[in-house]
Enzyme design. Structure first.
Site, PDB file in Angstrom:
ATOM      1  CG  HIS A 125      -2.058   0.857   1.273  1.00  0.00           C
ATOM      2  ND1 HIS A 125      -2.402   1.703   0.251  1.00  0.00           N
ATOM      3  CD2 HIS A 125      -2.978   1.115   2.266  1.00  0.00           C
ATOM      4  CE1 HIS A 125      -3.452   2.427   0.593  1.00  0.00           C
ATOM      5  NE2 HIS A 125      -3.811   2.089   1.821  1.00  0.00           N
ATOM      6  CG  HIS A 130      -3.804   0.704  -8.288  1.00  0.00           C
ATOM      7  ND1 HIS A 130      -5.140   0.617  -7.972  1.00  0.00           N
ATOM      8  CD2 HIS A 130      -3.258   1.585  -7.425  1.00  0.00           C
ATOM      9  CE1 HIS A 130      -5.390   1.434  -6.971  1.00  0.00           C
ATOM     10  NE2 HIS A 130      -4.272   2.034  -6.608  1.00  0.00           N
ATOM     11  CG  ASP A 177       2.968   4.777  -4.155  1.00  0.00           C
ATOM     12  OD1 ASP A 177       2.839   5.936  -3.750  1.00  0.00           O
ATOM     13  OD2 ASP A 177       2.256   3.837  -3.789  1.00  0.00           O
TER      14      ASP A 177
HETATM   15  N1  ACO Z   1       5.352  -7.177 -10.462  1.00  0.00           N
HETATM   16  C1  ACO Z   1       5.217  -8.380 -11.069  1.00  0.00           C
HETATM   17  N2  ACO Z   1       4.030  -9.028 -11.202  1.00  0.00           N
HETATM   18  C2  ACO Z   1       2.946  -8.432 -10.674  1.00  0.00           C
HETATM   19  C3  ACO Z   1       3.001  -7.182 -10.023  1.00  0.00           C
HETATM   20  C4  ACO Z   1       4.262  -6.549  -9.929  1.00  0.00           C
HETATM   21  N3  ACO Z   1       4.388  -5.359  -9.337  1.00  0.00           N
HETATM   22  N4  ACO Z   1       1.777  -6.837  -9.590  1.00  0.00           N
HETATM   23  C5  ACO Z   1       0.955  -7.826  -9.961  1.00  0.00           C
HETATM   24  N5  ACO Z   1       1.657  -8.788 -10.623  1.00  0.00           N
HETATM   25  C6  ACO Z   1       1.105  -9.996 -11.266  1.00  0.00           C
HETATM   26  C7  ACO Z   1       0.730 -11.066 -10.239  1.00  0.00           C
HETATM   27  O1  ACO Z   1       1.803 -11.946  -9.979  1.00  0.00           O
HETATM   28  C8  ACO Z   1      -0.439 -11.734 -10.919  1.00  0.00           C
HETATM   29  O2  ACO Z   1       0.071 -12.572 -11.933  1.00  0.00           O
HETATM   30  P1  ACO Z   1      -0.695 -13.967 -12.316  1.00  0.00           P
HETATM   31  O3  ACO Z   1      -2.057 -13.551 -12.794  1.00  0.00           O
HETATM   32  O4  ACO Z   1       0.154 -14.604 -13.361  1.00  0.00           O
HETATM   33  O5  ACO Z   1      -0.749 -14.769 -11.032  1.00  0.00           O
HETATM   34  C9  ACO Z   1      -1.151 -10.590 -11.635  1.00  0.00           C
HETATM   35  O6  ACO Z   1      -0.120  -9.609 -11.890  1.00  0.00           O
HETATM   36  C10 ACO Z   1      -2.269  -9.943 -10.820  1.00  0.00           C
HETATM   37  O7  ACO Z   1      -1.735  -9.572  -9.555  1.00  0.00           O
HETATM   38  P2  ACO Z   1      -2.555  -9.567  -8.187  1.00  0.00           P
HETATM   39  O8  ACO Z   1      -1.613  -9.736  -7.050  1.00  0.00           O
HETATM   40  O9  ACO Z   1      -3.687 -10.536  -8.305  1.00  0.00           O
HETATM   41  O10 ACO Z   1      -3.165  -8.114  -8.214  1.00  0.00           O
HETATM   42  P3  ACO Z   1      -3.738  -7.347  -6.966  1.00  0.00           P
HETATM   43  O11 ACO Z   1      -4.779  -6.450  -7.505  1.00  0.00           O
HETATM   44  O12 ACO Z   1      -4.137  -8.278  -5.871  1.00  0.00           O
HETATM   45  O13 ACO Z   1      -2.478  -6.526  -6.425  1.00  0.00           O
HETATM   46  C11 ACO Z   1      -0.924  -4.766  -6.024  1.00  0.00           C
HETATM   47  C12 ACO Z   1      -2.283  -5.165  -6.641  1.00  0.00           C
HETATM   48  C13 ACO Z   1      -0.874  -5.211  -4.549  1.00  0.00           C
HETATM   49  C14 ACO Z   1      -0.797  -3.262  -6.070  1.00  0.00           C
HETATM   50  C15 ACO Z   1       0.205  -5.456  -6.839  1.00  0.00           C
HETATM   51  O14 ACO Z   1       0.140  -5.043  -8.193  1.00  0.00           O
HETATM   52  C16 ACO Z   1       1.593  -5.176  -6.257  1.00  0.00           C
HETATM   53  O15 ACO Z   1       2.004  -5.876  -5.329  1.00  0.00           O
HETATM   54  N6  ACO Z   1       2.315  -4.144  -6.802  1.00  0.00           N
HETATM   55  C17 ACO Z   1       3.605  -3.779  -6.281  1.00  0.00           C
HETATM   56  C18 ACO Z   1       3.431  -2.944  -5.018  1.00  0.00           C
HETATM   57  C19 ACO Z   1       2.932  -1.545  -5.307  1.00  0.00           C
HETATM   58  O16 ACO Z   1       3.452  -0.838  -6.163  1.00  0.00           O
HETATM   59  N7  ACO Z   1       1.917  -1.122  -4.510  1.00  0.00           N
HETATM   60  C20 ACO Z   1       1.364   0.246  -4.616  1.00  0.00           C
HETATM   61  C21 ACO Z   1      -0.092   0.197  -4.952  1.00  0.00           C
HETATM   62  S1  ACO Z   1      -0.646   1.845  -5.255  1.00  0.00           S
HETATM   63  C22 ACO Z   1      -0.952   2.523  -3.728  1.00  0.00           C
HETATM   64  O17 ACO Z   1      -1.070   1.916  -2.711  1.00  0.00           O
HETATM   65  C23 ACO Z   1      -1.070   4.006  -3.743  1.00  0.00           C
END
Ligand code: ACO
Length: 399
Positions: free
Chosen positions: A238, A279, A337
């Site tokens: 987050h 996201h 971010d």
């Molecule tokens: N790098 C690589 N792969 C990723 C990333 C990433 N940053 N984010 C998602 N994926 C992949 C997952 O492995 C998944 O792949 P799959 O379908 O083959 O299993 C797919 O994309 C979907 O990901 P989920 O985890 O299901 O997506 P979710 O909506 O639950 O997660 C989140 C969103 C937590 C933001 C995620 O994208 C992440 O961890 N990003 C990195 C952390 C980040 O930048 N957070 C800031 C969010 S913005 C904020 O808070 C203001």
């Protein structure tokens, strides 16, 4: 499409939705998001227009009261925020109790919760005036508390707030001025800081805002609720992401190493994720990231840092993510971010303060949602669970 399942509970049935992927927890008139189209509106106004024409305190007014202020209302609002910027001297005793190298978010969780102890006479949550004064106190004191945390970590004396400065200027002043050195706030930095505040002000039912609403639904006081929001925001998935982005860019270290990190990010057996990408709601370019990207370019140009090695890595990562099928198929765009961390680093803000600044900016969103909830009929938040443990069994009397 919305399916209203409120009546299900009466029949002993409930919906099971881990991560609340498709569960709406409340009605709200504050913020609208269409993640597929990349739209973010506050009280109907597009975020890019607010970032261009509004300043942070005007955005706060809008989120809290529902309309933009006229000139007089804005002046009065700014004056009220200015009136509450000081914190009780006893708060310093708290801070002295922490280790100098404590993470500033750890200190902020404690300090903001502790504000409850100073304002217990004005905490009738059913009194709209008490709710309003709590909102002013929180918006006003967050920059003061944040800068105190920073000064404490540097072993430097605290700078008192200057109410003749704008919200963003005052924050930079309290962070970087010292009693021995005059500090003139760079207007490009102040504008960039203000934009960071505006772009992080609210984002409907994210994890921290939902936490604030859930805490508030039990009747907890606003300072305790915001402290709960701060604790939730701290996580790297987050608000902690902007700090994690910088750490990751530093770890990559050189454009040559990028491929190795991209391979790791795509490997399902490796927990590594590319920080600042993806996201939960936006499956398109985050509209805040677009504005932040422009601001980032302005700050780096002002500083003559357009060739900064970290920025080069960031730009290359951005390019790869926009072209690589793994990221394209999963709609993993750079999020807000990704750029905010680079801007704050360029301004001279240490990485450990990034999430604190996010918390400062988001305080208005949290308090507006809390106020909206308390102002209308609400129920205590009490999700159900899917029990997967042992069935009922007898206590073994022969053990
Ligand atoms: N790098 C690589 N792969 C990723 C990333 C990433 N940053 N984010 C998602 N994926 C992949 C997952 O492995 C998944 O792949 P799959 O379908 O083959 O299993 C797919 O994309 C979907 O990901 P989920 O985890 O299901 O997506 P979710 O909506 O639950 O997660 C989140 C969103 C937590 C933001 C995620 O994208 C992440 O961890 N990003 C990195 C952390 C980040 O930048 N957070 C800031 C969010 S913005 C904020 O808070 C203001």
């Amino acid at each position: 499409d919305v399916i209203d399942v409120r009546a299900l509970g009466a029949n002993g049935i409930f919906t099971y939705d881990p991560g609340f992927m498709s569960t709406g927890s409340c009605e709200s008139a504050i913020t609208y998001i269409d993640g597929d189209a990349g739209i973010l509106l506050h009280r109907g106004y597009p975020i890019a227009q607010l970032a261009e024409h509004s300043d942070y305190l005007e955005t706060c007014y809008l989120l809290l009261y529902g309309e933009l202020p006229d000139k007089k209302q804005k002046e009065e609002f700014d004056a009220m925020v200015g009136k509450h910027t000081m914190v009780n001297q006893s708060m310093h005793k708290f801070i002295d109790g922490f280790r100098n190298d404590a993470h500033p978010m750890a200190i902020m969780c404690g300090l903001v919760g502790a504000l409850s102890a100073f304002y217990q006479d004005d905490m009738d949550i059913n009194n709209p005036k008490h709710r309003e004064i709590a909102a002013f106190r929180l918006i006003s004191k967050m920059p003061t508390l944040a800068s105190i945390c920073y000064k404490y970590s540097k072993d430097q004396p605290v700078m008192y707030p200057r109410n003749d400065l704008s919200y963003a200027e005052n924050f930079l002043y309290m962070m970087f001025a010292t009693p021995c050195e005059d500090y003139v706030v760079n207007p490009v930095f102040a504008k960039a800081m203000d934009r960071i505040f505006v772009l992080h002000a609210d984002h409907e039912q994210n994890a921290s805002t939902s936490t604030v609403r859930l805490a508030g639904s039990s009747g907890a006081n606003p300072f305790a609720c915001i402290a709960a929001g701060i604790a939730t925001l701290w996580g790297p998935a987050h608000g902690g992401a902007n700090e994690a982005v910088l750490t990751m860019l530093e770890e990559i270290g050189d454009v040559e190493n990028i491929d190795e990190f991209i391979t790791k990010a795509k490997d399902k057996n490796d927990p590594f994720r590319l920080m600042g990408f993806g996201h939960r709601v936006y499956k398109n370019f985050d509209p805040r990231a677009k504005v932040m990207r422009e601001t980032c370019d302005q700050v780096l140009e002002e500083l003559g840092m357009s060739n900064d090695p970290l920025l080069k890595i960031a730009k290359r990562l951005e390019q790869i993510a926009l072209e690589d099928p793994y990221f394209v198929e999963r709609k993993l765009y750079p999020n807000v971010d990704f750029y905010s961390g680079i801007i704050m680093k360029a301004i001279g803000i240490p990485t450990s303060m990034f999430t604190v600044i996010f918390a400062m900016s988001r305080t208005i969103g949290w308090i507006s949602h809390w106020n909206e909830m308390i102002s209308s009929p609400y129920k205590i938040g009490r999700p159900r669970q899917l029990y997967v443990g042992k069935p009922e069994r007898d206590y073994p009397t022969d053990k």
